[in-house]
Design a protein around this motif. Structure first.
Motif, PDB file in Angstrom:
ATOM      1  N   MET A   1       0.810  -1.221   0.000  1.00  0.00           N
ATOM      2  CA  MET A   1       0.000   0.000   0.000  1.00  0.00           C
ATOM      3  C   MET A   1       0.848   1.278   0.000  1.00  0.00           C
ATOM      4  SD  MET A   1      -3.210  -0.573  -0.362  1.00  0.00           S
ATOM      5  CE  MET A   1      -3.986   0.916   0.262  1.00  0.00           C
ATOM      6  N   PRO A   2       1.896   1.384   0.833  1.00  0.00           N
ATOM      7  CA  PRO A   2       2.703   2.603   0.766  1.00  0.00           C
ATOM      8  C   PRO A   2       3.313   2.848  -0.613  1.00  0.00           C
ATOM      9  CG  PRO A   2       3.169   1.418   2.790  1.00  0.00           C
ATOM     10  CD  PRO A   2       2.302   0.516   1.954  1.00  0.00           C
ATOM     11  N   LEU A   3       3.711   1.766  -1.301  1.00  0.00           N
ATOM     12  CA  LEU A   3       4.318   1.928  -2.620  1.00  0.00           C
ATOM     13  C   LEU A   3       3.285   2.144  -3.716  1.00  0.00           C
ATOM     14  CD1 LEU A   3       7.087  -0.825  -2.376  1.00  0.00           C
ATOM     15  CD2 LEU A   3       7.358   1.650  -2.167  1.00  0.00           C
ATOM     16  N   LEU A   4       2.034   1.764  -3.432  1.00  0.00           N
ATOM     17  CA  LEU A   4       0.961   1.947  -4.421  1.00  0.00           C
ATOM     18  C   LEU A   4       0.300   3.319  -4.327  1.00  0.00           C
ATOM     19  CD1 LEU A   4      -1.021  -1.450  -4.489  1.00  0.00           C
ATOM     20  CD2 LEU A   4       0.468  -0.514  -6.251  1.00  0.00           C
ATOM     21  N   LYS A   5       0.702   4.133  -3.361  1.00  0.00           N
ATOM     22  CA  LYS A   5       0.023   5.410  -3.146  1.00  0.00           C
ATOM     23  C   LYS A   5      -0.051   6.286  -4.397  1.00  0.00           C
ATOM     24  CE  LYS A   5       0.677   5.921   1.849  1.00  0.00           C
ATOM     25  NZ  LYS A   5       1.365   6.703   2.915  1.00  0.00           N
ATOM     26  N   PRO A   6       1.018   6.407  -5.208  1.00  0.00           N
ATOM     27  CA  PRO A   6       0.893   7.229  -6.424  1.00  0.00           C
ATOM     28  C   PRO A   6      -0.196   6.737  -7.375  1.00  0.00           C
ATOM     29  CG  PRO A   6       3.191   6.820  -5.925  1.00  0.00           C
ATOM     30  CD  PRO A   6       2.406   5.945  -5.010  1.00  0.00           C
ATOM     31  N   GLY A   7      -0.267   5.417  -7.591  1.00  0.00           N
ATOM     32  CA  GLY A   7      -1.295   4.868  -8.473  1.00  0.00           C
ATOM     33  C   GLY A   7      -2.680   5.018  -7.900  1.00  0.00           C
ATOM     34  N   ILE A   8      -2.807   4.856  -6.582  1.00  0.00           N
ATOM     35  CA  ILE A   8      -4.106   5.021  -5.924  1.00  0.00           C
ATOM     36  C   ILE A   8      -4.576   6.461  -6.037  1.00  0.00           C
ATOM     37  CG2 ILE A   8      -5.266   4.988  -3.691  1.00  0.00           C
ATOM     38  CD1 ILE A   8      -3.533   2.568  -2.955  1.00  0.00           C
ATOM     39  N   ALA A   9      -3.654   7.414  -5.790  1.00  0.00           N
ATOM     40  CA  ALA A   9      -4.019   8.834  -5.885  1.00  0.00           C
ATOM     41  C   ALA A   9      -4.431   9.200  -7.306  1.00  0.00           C
ATOM     42  CB  ALA A   9      -2.845   9.701  -5.432  1.00  0.00           C
ATOM     43  N   ALA A  10      -3.675   8.715  -8.292  1.00  0.00           N
ATOM     44  CA  ALA A  10      -4.001   9.024  -9.694  1.00  0.00           C
ATOM     45  C   ALA A  10      -5.336   8.406 -10.089  1.00  0.00           C
ATOM     46  CB  ALA A  10      -2.891   8.526 -10.610  1.00  0.00           C
ATOM     47  N   GLY A  11      -5.545   7.135  -9.712  1.00  0.00           N
ATOM     48  CA  GLY A  11      -6.795   6.465 -10.056  1.00  0.00           C
ATOM     49  C   GLY A  11      -7.991   7.097  -9.378  1.00  0.00           C
ATOM     50  N   TRP A  12      -7.838   7.460  -8.092  1.00  0.00           N
ATOM     51  CA  TRP A  12      -8.945   8.077  -7.359  1.00  0.00           C
ATOM     52  C   TRP A  12      -9.317   9.419  -7.979  1.00  0.00           C
ATOM     53  CZ3 TRP A  12     -10.649  12.315  -4.848  1.00  0.00           C
ATOM     54  CH2 TRP A  12     -11.719  12.177  -3.976  1.00  0.00           C
ATOM     55  N   THR A  13      -8.320  10.219  -8.320  1.00  0.00           N
ATOM     56  CA  THR A  13      -8.588  11.531  -8.914  1.00  0.00           C
ATOM     57  C   THR A  13      -9.313  11.397 -10.251  1.00  0.00           C
ATOM     58  OG1 THR A  13      -6.556  12.371  -7.887  1.00  0.00           O
ATOM     59  CG2 THR A  13      -7.542  13.707  -9.625  1.00  0.00           C
ATOM     60  N   LEU A  14      -8.816  10.487 -11.095  1.00  0.00           N
ATOM     61  CA  LEU A  14      -9.448  10.284 -12.402  1.00  0.00           C
ATOM     62  C   LEU A  14     -10.897   9.864 -12.238  1.00  0.00           C
ATOM     63  CD1 LEU A  14      -9.376   9.931 -15.495  1.00  0.00           C
ATOM     64  CD2 LEU A  14      -8.516   7.610 -15.112  1.00  0.00           C
ATOM     65  N   LEU A  15     -11.150   8.916 -11.348  1.00  0.00           N
ATOM     66  CA  LEU A  15     -12.512   8.422 -11.157  1.00  0.00           C
ATOM     67  C   LEU A  15     -13.425   9.493 -10.574  1.00  0.00           C
ATOM     68  CD1 LEU A  15     -11.822   4.829  -9.822  1.00  0.00           C
ATOM     69  CD2 LEU A  15     -12.703   5.465 -12.054  1.00  0.00           C
ATOM     70  N   PHE A  16     -12.938  10.250  -9.614  1.00  0.00           N
ATOM     71  CA  PHE A  16     -13.766  11.310  -9.030  1.00  0.00           C
ATOM     72  C   PHE A  16     -14.200  12.297 -10.104  1.00  0.00           C
ATOM     73  CE2 PHE A  16     -14.311  15.509  -7.176  1.00  0.00           C
ATOM     74  CZ  PHE A  16     -15.227  15.255  -6.172  1.00  0.00           C
ATOM     75  N   ILE A  17     -13.272  12.691 -10.969  1.00  0.00           N
ATOM     76  CA  ILE A  17     -13.595  13.643 -12.038  1.00  0.00           C
ATOM     77  C   ILE A  17     -14.614  13.042 -12.999  1.00  0.00           C
ATOM     78  CG2 ILE A  17     -12.619  14.817 -14.049  1.00  0.00           C
ATOM     79  CD1 ILE A  17     -10.036  15.110 -12.349  1.00  0.00           C
ATOM     80  N   VAL A  18     -14.401  11.780 -13.369  1.00  0.00           N
ATOM     81  CA  VAL A  18     -15.326  11.110 -14.286  1.00  0.00           C
ATOM     82  C   VAL A  18     -16.717  11.013 -13.667  1.00  0.00           C
ATOM     83  CG1 VAL A  18     -15.859   8.899 -15.380  1.00  0.00           C
ATOM     84  CG2 VAL A  18     -13.550   9.824 -15.528  1.00  0.00           C
ATOM     85  N   PHE A  19     -16.801  10.680 -12.392  1.00  0.00           N
ATOM     86  CA  PHE A  19     -18.096  10.524 -11.733  1.00  0.00           C
ATOM     87  C   PHE A  19     -18.829  11.865 -11.604  1.00  0.00           C
ATOM     88  CE2 PHE A  19     -16.228   6.664  -9.322  1.00  0.00           C
ATOM     89  CZ  PHE A  19     -16.399   5.884 -10.454  1.00  0.00           C
ATOM     90  N   VAL A  20     -18.099  12.928 -11.312  1.00  0.00           N
ATOM     91  CA  VAL A  20     -18.734  14.235 -11.177  1.00  0.00           C
ATOM     92  C   VAL A  20     -19.349  14.682 -12.497  1.00  0.00           C
ATOM     93  CG1 VAL A  20     -18.265  16.694 -10.807  1.00  0.00           C
ATOM     94  CG2 VAL A  20     -17.343  15.016  -9.230  1.00  0.00           C
ATOM     95  N   ARG A  21     -18.710  14.385 -13.620  1.00  0.00           N
ATOM     96  CA  ARG A  21     -19.195  14.859 -14.915  1.00  0.00           C
ATOM     97  C   ARG A  21     -20.062  13.827 -15.639  1.00  0.00           C
ATOM     98  NH1 ARG A  21     -14.385  14.356 -19.313  1.00  0.00           N
ATOM     99  NH2 ARG A  21     -15.964  13.209 -20.391  1.00  0.00           N
TER     100      ARG A  21
END
Length: 563
Positions: free
Chosen positions: A478-498
């Motif tokens: 999990m600590p090493l996956l944080k960049p991918g998690i942050a990128a994936g979460w941001t992309l999904l949040f934007i997609v869901f809002v629009r």
């Protein structure tokens, strides 16, 4: 002796079953519904191809099918030409202000095509379009945005970032020694681009084209907004109309959805056939900086092209929406004497539905994004760290949602959960299920891309000292996956809002989200309120991008320190 029980194995199996059911059940229900002779039942014995015969023989449905294909193909061509050109200019040339062009090209991705269509409706409406009035001062006849060409124009410029992001990344990773070899063989820089560079990144181009074609064929908001005044129907608008008539005609809507799904699958198969048997390996062991091509005399027109796209896709539409949201009543004339924040204040203070939609958007988007990345971590582990027999089914379940147009998936999910024993239909939970089903592959890809870079020995070392799977996940993965998690979460949040196509079919009364409320305001002709809501939606995504960007920087520094 009995094998030691491993809780993570049960978790992996439950996740695989859940993922398969989320994807497979709606598609099976959709196919059965398309074959049903009863417009309100999917699971009946009265099955046949009557619905398909009706869709493929009646002129209005055939016209909608042809309009869909024409618009999807033409907008894909425009998006590909613009996206590839901009990607090459940013990645491989000495064009000035490339960082600004990059930001400007990516910006439309964070604005819904429906919002873009609203802006261009205000700019190029034959009667009140501001841009048409400006062009009229020079004797230029007004453009009519309510045409097939207008729909293609808007979808082309707002899907160009899809192609751009695929191709730009591939061009950055392209081994420059291949181009240098072409130069040494006597090819000019421009011939090298078309003979070497672009052919080598053709997988990225084809991937961007496929995603654009599927998205364009399944686009609902733009054809609905710009096609309705001129009675231009496509398959998505007919699907929506058939589910909202009284009585509803789900069987015909399902037949049209299956045809749309088959079109998307045909595009996926065509891409596979074109790419099969070819080698596109371009990254070697030697790391070198890509050579920057000097544009020379073409520098001015190339720069003008890039900045014109920025103006047309980002600056002009957002300025138009901002202006309409700040005037008491929009009449088609520009005046800065009566600017007011009344519409924003009214939405926030007086409009209970708008406040509820804003809260629903935040709750559903945040919850869906968190659930998606959590499942993404588990699925990534299944694919990369296990030899489970069901890995193939998991991979297939992740491919299908990408190839299914959003409106089709929304209809399939809606009809499936009508029959489900769990009371989800008619609640906000159905939006949660729809978002998770349709966009989970994006979270998995983002996380898997980082997980592949983690050496297995780091995780194996924990098990060698007696640590279990949860310990490994908590302290290493999990600590090493944080960049991918942050990128994936941001992309999904934007997609869901629009997101609109799935939301318009799955929302329940009282469970409206912002995209649905904006669409409803357009249907009522309340342009000032919808412009204010659109600007709030854009501002919300911008704030999240900035916050996550800052968090990602600290995460990146933390990961670097640990590695």
């Amino acid at each position: 002796m009995f094998a030691r029980f491993r809780p993570e194995v049960l978790l992996f199996q439950v996740t695989a079953v859940l993922l398969t059911l989320l994807v497979a059940a709606p598609l099976v229900t959709l196919i059965l519904g398309s074959l049903s002779g009863n417009s309100h039942e999917a699971f009946t014995t009265d099955l046949g191809f009557g619905n398909f015969e009706r869709v493929l023989t009646q002129s209005r449905y055939l016209t909608a099918l042809l309009n869909t294909l024409r618009i999807a193909v033409a907008s894909t061509v425009i998006a590909t030409i613009v996206g590839v050109a901009l990607a090459w200019l940013v990645a491989r040339t000495d064009m000035p202000g490339r960082w600004l062009v990059h930001l400007g090209v990516v910006a439309p991705f964070f604005v819904s095509p429906f919002i873009g269509a609203l802006a261009w409706d205000l700019l190029l409406s034959p009667k009140i379009g501001v841009l048409n009035q400006f062009l009229g001062l020079f004797g230029i006849a007004p453009f009519d945005i309510y045409t097939v060409g207008g729909i293609i124009w808007v979808m082309g410029i707002y899907y160009a970032p899809y192609v751009y992001m695929f191709v730009q990344s591939a061009l950055y990773n392209l081994d420059p020694t291949l181009e240098e070899a072409a130069f040494m063989s006597g090819l000019s820089p421009w011939r090298t681009v078309f003979k070497v560079s672009l052919p080598l990144v053709s997988p990225a181009i084809m991937s961007g084209m496929l995603l654009t074609f599927v998205a364009a064929a399944g686009q609902f908001g733009v054809p609905s907004l710009l096609g309705t005044p001129a009675r231009i129907n496509v398959m998505t608008t007919y699907i929506y109309d058939l589910t909202n008539t009284t009585p509803s005609r789900f069987n015909l809507a399902s037949a049209m959805s299956v045809i749309l799904l088959l079109i998307a699958c045909a595009a996926l198969y065509a891409q596979h056939r074109v790419m099969r048997g070819r080698s596109y390996v371009t990254v070697g062991g030697k790391s070198t900086r890509p050579k920057t091509l000097k544009l020379g005399a073409a520098r001015v027109p190339a720069t003008a092209f890039a900045y014109l796209f920025l103006i047309l896709a980002s600056v002009l539409p957002l300025l138009m929406l901002a202006y309409v949201s700040l005037v008491p009543y929009y009449s088609g004339h520009i005046s800065f004497t009566n600017l007011t924040l009344h519409h924003y204040i009214s939405l926030i203070r007086d409009n209970q539905i708008a406040r509820r939609a804003f809260v629903n958007t935040i709750v559903v988007s945040v919850g869906s994004a968190c659930a998606a990345v959590a499942l993404g971590v588990i699925i990534s582990w299944i694919q990369l760290r296990t030899r489970a027999w069901y890995r193939g089914a998991v991979s297939m379940a992740l491919v299908l949602p990408v190839a299914v147009p959003a409106i089709v998936l929304g209809l399939a999910i809606m009809w499936t959960w009508i029959y489900a024993p769990v009371h989800v239909y008619g609640t906000t939970w159905l939006l949660f299920v729809g978002y998770l089903t349709g966009y989970l592959p994006f979270a998995v890809r983002s996380i898997t891309a980082v997980h592949q870079q983690i050496d297995k020995s780091l995780e194996e070392a924990v098990s060698m000292v007696g640590g279990g799977w949860l310990t490994t996940l908590r302290y290493v993965t999990m600590p090493l996956l944080k960049p991918g998690i942050a990128a994936g979460w941001t992309l999904l949040f934007i997609v869901f809002v629009r997101e609109l196509a799935i939301s318009i079919l799955l929302y329940a009364p009282g469970g409206e989200v912002m995209s649905v409320l904006i669409y409803n305001r357009w249907a009522e002709g309340d342009y000032n309120a919808l412009a204010a809501m659109a600007m709030i939606q854009v501002a919300l995504m911008a704030v999240v991008i900035v916050l996550i960007g800052r968090v990602s920087k600290s995460i990146f520094r933390e990961v670097q320190a640990k590695s």
